[in-house]
Design a protein around this motif. Structure first.
Motif, PDB file in Angstrom:
ATOM      1  N   THR A 133       0.568  -0.644  -0.356  1.00  0.00           N
ATOM      2  CA  THR A 133      -0.233   0.164   0.057  1.00  0.00           C
ATOM      3  C   THR A 133       1.086   1.082   0.001  1.00  0.00           C
ATOM      4  N   THR A 134       1.817   1.086  -0.012  1.00  0.00           N
ATOM      5  CA  THR A 134       3.293   2.081   0.321  1.00  0.00           C
ATOM      6  C   THR A 134       4.114   2.021  -1.093  1.00  0.00           C
ATOM      7  N   PRO A 135       3.839   2.215  -1.631  1.00  0.00           N
ATOM      8  CA  PRO A 135       4.756   1.998  -3.363  1.00  0.00           C
ATOM      9  C   PRO A 135       6.027   2.305  -3.189  1.00  0.00           C
ATOM     10  N   LYS A 136       7.297   2.078  -3.753  1.00  0.00           N
ATOM     11  CA  LYS A 136       8.028   3.034  -3.273  1.00  0.00           C
ATOM     12  C   LYS A 136       8.371   4.019  -4.680  1.00  0.00           C
ATOM     13  N   ALA A 137       8.955   5.057  -4.418  1.00  0.00           N
ATOM     14  CA  ALA A 137       9.643   6.063  -5.504  1.00  0.00           C
ATOM     15  C   ALA A 137      10.817   4.921  -6.110  1.00  0.00           C
ATOM     16  N   LYS A 138      10.770   4.813  -8.146  1.00  0.00           N
ATOM     17  CA  LYS A 138      11.565   4.620  -8.519  1.00  0.00           C
ATOM     18  C   LYS A 138      13.185   5.519  -8.654  1.00  0.00           C
ATOM     19  N   PRO A 139      14.010   4.636  -8.869  1.00  0.00           N
ATOM     20  CA  PRO A 139      15.728   4.923  -8.647  1.00  0.00           C
ATOM     21  C   PRO A 139      15.537   5.490 -10.288  1.00  0.00           C
ATOM     22  N   ASP A 140      16.486   6.363  -9.927  1.00  0.00           N
ATOM     23  CA  ASP A 140      16.947   6.969 -11.231  1.00  0.00           C
ATOM     24  C   ASP A 140      17.686   5.438 -12.131  1.00  0.00           C
ATOM     25  N   HIS A 171      18.797  -0.770  -4.997  1.00  0.00           N
ATOM     26  CA  HIS A 171      17.631  -1.117  -4.960  1.00  0.00           C
ATOM     27  C   HIS A 171      17.352  -2.584  -4.869  1.00  0.00           C
ATOM     28  N   TYR A 172      15.707  -1.654  -4.334  1.00  0.00           N
ATOM     29  CA  TYR A 172      14.979  -3.142  -3.994  1.00  0.00           C
ATOM     30  C   TYR A 172      13.664  -2.803  -4.937  1.00  0.00           C
ATOM     31  N   THR A 173      12.852  -3.874  -4.736  1.00  0.00           N
ATOM     32  CA  THR A 173      11.798  -3.819  -5.550  1.00  0.00           C
ATOM     33  C   THR A 173      10.748  -3.795  -4.834  1.00  0.00           C
ATOM     34  N   ASP A 174       9.188  -3.467  -5.474  1.00  0.00           N
ATOM     35  CA  ASP A 174       8.256  -3.516  -3.402  1.00  0.00           C
ATOM     36  C   ASP A 174       7.626  -4.816  -3.094  1.00  0.00           C
ATOM     37  N   HIS A 175       7.686  -5.362  -3.827  1.00  0.00           N
ATOM     38  CA  HIS A 175       7.574  -6.791  -2.891  1.00  0.00           C
ATOM     39  C   HIS A 175       8.915  -8.858  -3.217  1.00  0.00           C
ATOM     40  N   MET A 176       8.256  -9.240  -2.762  1.00  0.00           N
ATOM     41  CA  MET A 176       9.224 -10.254  -2.392  1.00  0.00           C
ATOM     42  C   MET A 176       8.841 -11.555  -2.681  1.00  0.00           C
ATOM     43  N   VAL A 181      11.087  -3.556 -14.012  1.00  0.00           N
ATOM     44  CA  VAL A 181      12.407  -3.889 -14.857  1.00  0.00           C
ATOM     45  C   VAL A 181      12.807  -2.647 -15.413  1.00  0.00           C
ATOM     46  N   PRO A 182      13.520  -2.396 -15.613  1.00  0.00           N
ATOM     47  CA  PRO A 182      14.496  -0.773 -16.632  1.00  0.00           C
ATOM     48  C   PRO A 182      14.376  -1.300 -17.403  1.00  0.00           C
ATOM     49  N   SER A 183      14.857   0.403 -18.552  1.00  0.00           N
ATOM     50  CA  SER A 183      14.533  -0.312 -20.186  1.00  0.00           C
ATOM     51  C   SER A 183      15.343   0.912 -20.570  1.00  0.00           C
ATOM     52  N   ALA A 184      16.438   1.540 -19.751  1.00  0.00           N
ATOM     53  CA  ALA A 184      17.332   1.857 -20.363  1.00  0.00           C
ATOM     54  C   ALA A 184      18.506   1.265 -21.073  1.00  0.00           C
ATOM     55  N   PRO A 185      19.888   1.442 -22.058  1.00  0.00           N
ATOM     56  CA  PRO A 185      20.684   0.663 -22.442  1.00  0.00           C
ATOM     57  C   PRO A 185      21.365  -0.345 -21.000  1.00  0.00           C
ATOM     58  N   ALA A 195      13.967  -8.740  -5.752  1.00  0.00           N
ATOM     59  CA  ALA A 195      14.329  -8.536  -7.364  1.00  0.00           C
ATOM     60  C   ALA A 195      15.262  -7.077  -6.876  1.00  0.00           C
ATOM     61  N   SER A 196      16.218  -6.428  -8.276  1.00  0.00           N
ATOM     62  CA  SER A 196      16.951  -4.958  -7.708  1.00  0.00           C
ATOM     63  C   SER A 196      17.050  -4.456  -9.775  1.00  0.00           C
ATOM     64  N   PRO A 197      16.428  -3.564  -9.002  1.00  0.00           N
ATOM     65  CA  PRO A 197      16.957  -2.954 -10.662  1.00  0.00           C
ATOM     66  C   PRO A 197      18.357  -2.605 -10.433  1.00  0.00           C
TER      67      PRO A 197
END
Length: 355
Positions: free
Chosen positions: A10-17, A26-31, A126-130, A161-163
């Motif tokens: 109920t408290t999603p994190k801000a996505k990193p750059d 960095h770690y995602t919202d779920h496990m 899941v990031p999309s940057a090269p 999971a870690s972007p």
């Protein structure tokens, strides 16, 4: 098939750059979590908000190191599709690790389903940057509170999971390798062929020594004769000598890497002679370097994919590989594997699993 209960945060994190991710910070919202109880088996598969784990201070993982882990990635294609690379091979290797450590195994299909389910819930991460990906860390820990050396009666299997960006800050630039001849990583009959934390803890002394001397990684020699090359830190290692590509055989002291096996398949498809059955001595490597026959050296692993080696240091002797440049084979392997993983190249080998 697992019946996975999903409880979203109920408290999603801000996505990193995405252009400044680093690796493993960095770690995602779920496990994903799943329990094992003796007499009941694996049960209660669930996805829940990422959170600390509560364990009894006597939990056996703390005292007897009964634990295992895997490393894999999810990739986003230019079309937005999220996909995995040979996840069933990670599942099979985890089974091998569990068997060696007397941990109940997890069916391959359950492992793959768990990973896919978590990636699906956290697909926005899941990031999309090269060059970026979502690094996945499945692991198992012994949770029974008991002070006594025996297999635990309870376990927990978890996936986080870690972007992440590039594993090495220097990117695809050739790294400097220190050949370790004091400490050993693995011995026959031990745990060198599996992924458990104890292997990595035991490698830290050699790693710190290498860093103090200005080297990025350690090339480990065999634990009996201190003569034959085995692994480089968290990677398998390949040597192109006089046209033949050599890598240490996986005979109980070397991790059977998924990137390693993929590289061997590709190289043989391309017509190269690959010797992964004959041991290669460090002296042969150094002699080949001095004779101008050591054409390329590179490491392979999930995190770095393919990492070129520019220098090798052994017993006071430092040699430069390929004038410190990335070799043709190394570059081709990197381009091909990452091309398949990110969907730029066609998956002719059937390695990709879509989420």
């Amino acid at each position: 098939m697992l019946e996975i209960k999903v409880t979203k945060t109920t408290t999603p994190k801000a996505k990193p750059d995405e252009n400044n991710l680093g690796f493993g910070t960095h770690y995602t919202d779920h496990m994903f979590r799943m329990d094992y109880t003796e007499g009941q088996g694996w049960h209660s598969p669930r996805i829940e908000p990422y959170q600390p784990i509560s364990l009894d201070p006597a939990a056996m993982v703390f005292h007897y190191a009964q634990e295992s882990f895997e490393g894999m990635k999810a990739y986003r294609t230019a079309e937005g599709q999220v996909q995995l690379f040979r996840p069933e091979k990670n599942a099979e290797r985890l089974q091998s690790t569990h068997e060696r450590l007397c941990i109940p195994t997890i069916p391959v299909e359950d492992f793959v389903q768990a990973v896919k389910a978590l990636v699906d819930v956290d697909c926005d991460w899941v990031p999309s940057a090269p060059g970026t990906s979502l690094y996945l860390r499945p692991f198992t820990i012994a949770t029974e509170p008991h002070l006594g050396v025996k297999p635990s009666a309870t376990y927990e299997f978890i996936v986080i999971a870690s972007p992440s960006g590039a594993y090495y800050a220097e990117g695809l630039d050739p790294v400097k390798i220190y050949v370790e001849d004091e400490y050993v990583r693995a011995t026959p009959g031990g745990t060198g062929f599996i992924k458990c934390g104890g292997n990595y803890a035991a490698s830290l002394a050699g790693q710190m020594k290498a860093h103090d001397l200005g080297y990025s990684q350690v090339l480990w020699l065999d634990g009996v004769k201190r003569k034959y090359v085995e692994e480089v830190g968290s990677m398998n290692c390949f040597f192109k000598i006089d046209g033949v590509i050599r890598t240490a055989p996986t005979v109980g002291t070397v991790l059977p890497g998924i990137t390693r096996m993929s590289c061997i398949e590709l190289l043989r498809d391309w017509g190269y002679t690959v010797d992964c059955d004959t041991r290669l001595s460090i002296q042969e490597v150094m002699d080949a370097a001095h004779a101008g026959k050591l054409e390329e050296v590179f490491g392979t692993g999930t995190a770095a994919v393919v990492s070129p080696v520019g220098k090798l240091y052994y017993e006071g002797d430092e040699v430069t590989v390929n004038d410190g440049n990335i070799g043709e084979v190394t570059q081709r392997l990197y381009d091909t594997l990452t091309g398949i993983q990110w969907g730029v190249l066609p998956d002719e080998k059937g390695w990709i699993v879509k989420v």
